[in-house]
Design a protein around this motif. Sequence first.
Motif, PDB file in Angstrom:
ATOM      1  N   PRO A  56      -0.658  -9.585   5.760  1.00 12.85           N
ATOM      2  CA  PRO A  56      -1.269 -10.095   4.524  1.00 12.85           C
ATOM      3  C   PRO A  56      -1.677  -9.018   3.531  1.00 12.85           C
ATOM      4  O   PRO A  56      -1.720  -9.274   2.326  1.00 12.85           O
ATOM      5  N   GLY A  57      -1.960  -7.797   4.004  1.00 11.57           N
ATOM      6  CA  GLY A  57      -2.317  -6.736   3.076  1.00 11.57           C
ATOM      7  C   GLY A  57      -1.192  -6.372   2.133  1.00 11.57           C
ATOM      8  O   GLY A  57      -1.430  -5.888   1.017  1.00 11.57           O
ATOM      9  N   GLN A  58       0.053  -6.608   2.564  1.00 10.56           N
ATOM     10  CA  GLN A  58       1.206  -6.299   1.721  1.00 10.56           C
ATOM     11  C   GLN A  58       1.385  -7.292   0.579  1.00 10.56           C
ATOM     12  O   GLN A  58       2.227  -7.065  -0.296  1.00 10.56           O
ATOM     13  N   ARG A  59       0.613  -8.360   0.568  1.00  7.10           N
ATOM     14  CA  ARG A  59       0.684  -9.320  -0.538  1.00  7.10           C
ATOM     15  C   ARG A  59      -0.105  -8.846  -1.749  1.00  7.10           C
ATOM     16  O   ARG A  59      -0.072  -9.493  -2.796  1.00  7.10           O
ATOM     17  N   ARG A  60      -0.809  -7.739  -1.606  1.00  3.61           N
ATOM     18  CA  ARG A  60      -1.587  -7.156  -2.701  1.00  3.61           C
ATOM     19  C   ARG A  60      -1.084  -5.746  -2.969  1.00  3.61           C
ATOM     20  O   ARG A  60      -0.667  -5.045  -2.042  1.00  3.61           O
ATOM     21  N   PRO A  61      -1.116  -5.292  -4.203  1.00  3.17           N
ATOM     22  CA  PRO A  61      -0.605  -3.954  -4.542  1.00  3.17           C
ATOM     23  C   PRO A  61      -1.615  -2.856  -4.228  1.00  3.17           C
ATOM     24  O   PRO A  61      -1.899  -1.988  -5.072  1.00  3.17           O
ATOM     25  N   ILE A  62      -2.124  -2.872  -2.993  1.00  7.57           N
ATOM     26  CA  ILE A  62      -3.072  -1.836  -2.572  1.00  7.57           C
ATOM     27  C   ILE A  62      -2.371  -0.485  -2.563  1.00  7.57           C
ATOM     28  O   ILE A  62      -2.908   0.522  -3.023  1.00  7.57           O
ATOM     29  N   LEU A  63      -1.162  -0.477  -2.013  1.00  6.47           N
ATOM     30  CA  LEU A  63      -0.306   0.699  -1.960  1.00  6.47           C
ATOM     31  C   LEU A  63       1.084   0.295  -2.412  1.00  6.47           C
ATOM     32  O   LEU A  63       1.390  -0.889  -2.586  1.00  6.47           O
ATOM     33  N   ASP A  64       1.945   1.290  -2.554  1.00  7.07           N
ATOM     34  CA  ASP A  64       3.343   1.027  -2.880  1.00  7.07           C
ATOM     35  C   ASP A  64       4.076   0.767  -1.576  1.00  7.07           C
ATOM     36  O   ASP A  64       4.449   1.684  -0.853  1.00  7.07           O
ATOM     37  N   TRP A  65       4.256  -0.504  -1.244  1.00  5.65           N
ATOM     38  CA  TRP A  65       4.883  -0.882   0.028  1.00  5.65           C
ATOM     39  C   TRP A  65       6.396  -0.691  -0.018  1.00  5.65           C
ATOM     40  O   TRP A  65       6.987  -0.864  -1.054  1.00  5.65           O
ATOM     41  N   PRO A  66       7.047  -0.399   1.101  1.00  3.81           N
ATOM     42  CA  PRO A  66       6.467  -0.130   2.416  1.00  3.81           C
ATOM     43  C   PRO A  66       5.859   1.270   2.501  1.00  3.81           C
ATOM     44  O   PRO A  66       6.225   2.167   1.741  1.00  3.81           O
ATOM     45  N   TYR A  67       4.955   1.434   3.459  1.00  5.42           N
ATOM     46  CA  TYR A  67       4.276   2.707   3.677  1.00  5.42           C
ATOM     47  C   TYR A  67       5.270   3.737   4.183  1.00  5.42           C
ATOM     48  O   TYR A  67       6.106   3.454   5.036  1.00  5.42           O
TER      49      TYR A  67
END
Length: 302
Positions: A163-174
């Motif tokens: 679920p954290g990947q649904r937000r632009p916290i970081l540039d996914w994928p790590y």
Amino acid sequence: MKLSWSDVTPQWMYLNRRAFMAGSAAALALGGQAQAQALTARPSPLSTDEAPNSFEEITNYNNFYEFGTGKDDPARNAAALTTDPWSVEITGLVERPGRYGVEDLAPENALEERIYRLRCVEAWLMVVPWIGVPLASVLNRAGLRPSAKYVEFETLLRPEEMPGQRRPILDWPYREGLRIDEAMHPLTILATGLYGQAMPNQNGAPIRLVVPWKYGFKSIKSIVRINLREDQPMNTWQQMQPGEYGFYANVNPQVDHPRWSQATHRRIGAGLFAGREPTLMFNGYADQVASLYAGMDLRVNY
């Protein structure tokens, strides 16, 4: 194409029964995400003699932004992650590129227990009894080409389960990376378990990197790709905040984070009134790894 490596190393049947029983009980306490799978691993002379943190501490206090930014978010949200089947794609400057199963990268008869200090860039520390194999053994079997100077790693991209990947916290994928000599160092491992059982989802199942002399964010979790290349890769945190997170990320008490000191840390599980401890150069592994950086300015190459 999924490849398989034949491994004829004699198996040393080693099982830390006490650790396994503690881990199994803790897994049930966490809600019984899956029945704990016991792993056999030989002890390693490279382990620290410090007492490991408890299974509960290790699995309930960590950073894995793919599941949320809170320390307990990974334990709460990682149960939905599908880890079987799983393959890791090895690409780039190798003789035998392809997709490899976790069992091929880290066969049970090659597993070692490595009890390592884990120092977070946030200035906390814990001790973890990882189970895994030297990264060098994997790269050697893939057939490193002489032109390979760096290795790049990539985490799973699966926002429906992370679920954290649904937000632009970081540039996914790590993404993360190491220099080849760092990757080939005997301390660097690919871990597939801890405390005598398969890696819990919240700690990077089913396979993750562990580089104990670097800050914890370098030890990328849930790896799906390993790419060998000639040029230095751009890591996720380095890309996001280059003034705070460099390529090397070696534990260095003499180089502060711009927003806090790295001279000391707090030890997870030490108790409410425990004082802070002095941070050791290279997280206490200087005797083994300092030669990798001879002649380098570690304030510039942070």
